[in-house]
Design an enzyme around this catalytic site. Sequence first.
Site, PDB file in Angstrom:
ATOM      1  N   CYS A   6       1.282  -1.448   0.019  1.00  0.00           N
ATOM      2  CA  CYS A   6      -0.173  -0.082   0.295  1.00  0.00           C
ATOM      3  C   CYS A   6       0.641   1.804   0.363  1.00  0.00           C
ATOM      4  O   CYS A   6       1.705   1.442   0.821  1.00  0.00           O
ATOM      5  CB  CYS A   6      -0.617  -0.466   0.908  1.00  0.00           C
ATOM      6  SG  CYS A   6      -1.885   1.915   1.644  1.00  0.00           S
ATOM      7  N   CYS A   9       0.804   3.235   3.471  1.00  0.00           N
ATOM      8  CA  CYS A   9       1.492   2.470   3.831  1.00  0.00           C
ATOM      9  C   CYS A   9       3.223   2.807   4.136  1.00  0.00           C
ATOM     10  O   CYS A   9       3.594   3.937   5.172  1.00  0.00           O
ATOM     11  CB  CYS A   9       1.540   1.292   4.153  1.00  0.00           C
ATOM     12  SG  CYS A   9      -0.872   0.608   4.897  1.00  0.00           S
ATOM     13  N   HIS A  48      -3.465   0.847   8.309  1.00  0.00           N
ATOM     14  CA  HIS A  48      -4.100   0.709   7.420  1.00  0.00           C
ATOM     15  C   HIS A  48      -5.448   0.392   7.987  1.00  0.00           C
ATOM     16  O   HIS A  48      -5.968  -0.111   8.470  1.00  0.00           O
ATOM     17  CB  HIS A  48      -3.625   0.202   6.871  1.00  0.00           C
ATOM     18  CG  HIS A  48      -3.978  -0.890   5.639  1.00  0.00           C
ATOM     19  ND1 HIS A  48      -3.328  -0.091   4.207  1.00  0.00           N
ATOM     20  CD2 HIS A  48      -4.673  -1.115   5.195  1.00  0.00           C
ATOM     21  CE1 HIS A  48      -4.619  -0.221   3.073  1.00  0.00           C
ATOM     22  NE2 HIS A  48      -5.499  -1.136   3.711  1.00  0.00           N
ATOM     23  N   HIS A  98      -5.929   3.086   0.792  1.00  0.00           N
ATOM     24  CA  HIS A  98      -5.964   3.468   2.305  1.00  0.00           C
ATOM     25  C   HIS A  98      -6.540   5.060   2.678  1.00  0.00           C
ATOM     26  O   HIS A  98      -6.638   5.628   1.804  1.00  0.00           O
ATOM     27  CB  HIS A  98      -4.328   3.895   2.072  1.00  0.00           C
ATOM     28  CG  HIS A  98      -3.455   4.231   3.776  1.00  0.00           C
ATOM     29  ND1 HIS A  98      -2.744   3.081   3.989  1.00  0.00           N
ATOM     30  CD2 HIS A  98      -4.119   4.573   4.422  1.00  0.00           C
ATOM     31  CE1 HIS A  98      -2.926   3.598   5.423  1.00  0.00           C
ATOM     32  NE2 HIS A  98      -3.195   4.598   5.963  1.00  0.00           N
ATOM     33  N   HIS A 100      -8.604   8.344   3.443  1.00  0.00           N
ATOM     34  CA  HIS A 100      -7.808   9.578   3.527  1.00  0.00           C
ATOM     35  C   HIS A 100      -8.683  10.385   3.400  1.00  0.00           C
ATOM     36  O   HIS A 100      -9.969   9.810   3.203  1.00  0.00           O
ATOM     37  CB  HIS A 100      -7.064   9.222   2.303  1.00  0.00           C
ATOM     38  CG  HIS A 100      -7.155   8.985   1.208  1.00  0.00           C
ATOM     39  ND1 HIS A 100      -7.574   7.743   0.725  1.00  0.00           N
ATOM     40  CD2 HIS A 100      -7.754   9.806  -0.185  1.00  0.00           C
ATOM     41  CE1 HIS A 100      -7.766   7.613  -0.975  1.00  0.00           C
ATOM     42  NE2 HIS A 100      -8.002   8.615  -1.052  1.00  0.00           N
ATOM     43  N   HIS A 102      -8.682  14.241   1.634  1.00  0.00           N
ATOM     44  CA  HIS A 102      -8.458  14.919   0.920  1.00  0.00           C
ATOM     45  C   HIS A 102      -8.926  17.193   1.918  1.00  0.00           C
ATOM     46  O   HIS A 102     -10.603  16.587   1.839  1.00  0.00           O
ATOM     47  CB  HIS A 102      -9.235  15.738  -0.234  1.00  0.00           C
ATOM     48  CG  HIS A 102      -9.178  14.049  -1.175  1.00  0.00           C
ATOM     49  ND1 HIS A 102      -7.841  14.505  -2.011  1.00  0.00           N
ATOM     50  CD2 HIS A 102      -9.053  13.114  -0.869  1.00  0.00           C
ATOM     51  CE1 HIS A 102      -8.209  13.038  -2.594  1.00  0.00           C
ATOM     52  NE2 HIS A 102      -8.771  12.152  -1.894  1.00  0.00           N
TER      53      HIS A 102
END
Length: 113
Positions: A6, A9, A48, A98, A100, A102
């Site tokens: 990943c 990661c 993760h 993974h 996240h 923005h």
Amino acid sequence: MSEEECIFCKIAKGEIGSETVYEDENVIAFRDLNPKMPVHVLVIPKEHYDNLSDDVPEALIGQVFGAAARVAKICGIDESGYRVVSNIGKDACQSVMHLHVHVIGGAPMGDDL
Ligand code: AMP
Ligand code: ZN
């Protein structure tokens, strides 16, 4: 994709370079490689999880959002306004699996989502 492969990661472990904006024990925030706005930063948990639907501990979700607010302040967009967006799954075009968010801003945005 395994967690070993990943890309986020790897960024969290410092194995791949990134332009870090903020980091603490649980999260790291770095500039998006392909910015869509003058400010475009990604905030990820170091641990993760595929996305928000991956049984993420609520405390960690809070830490990610707390970091997003810090990032906005660091980048000077907390007064002008910004968006915090998370794409989850296929229909939302999530491209990196993974978790996240923005943090985007630095210019006016439309009033659509
Ligand atoms: P999403 O479509 O929500 O999964 O967003 C993934 C984001 O990760 C995209 O905006 C990419 O530009 C960004 N991205 C992919 N690889 C990297 C990287 N190595 N460093 C910084 N941003 C990246
Ligand atoms: Zn990962």
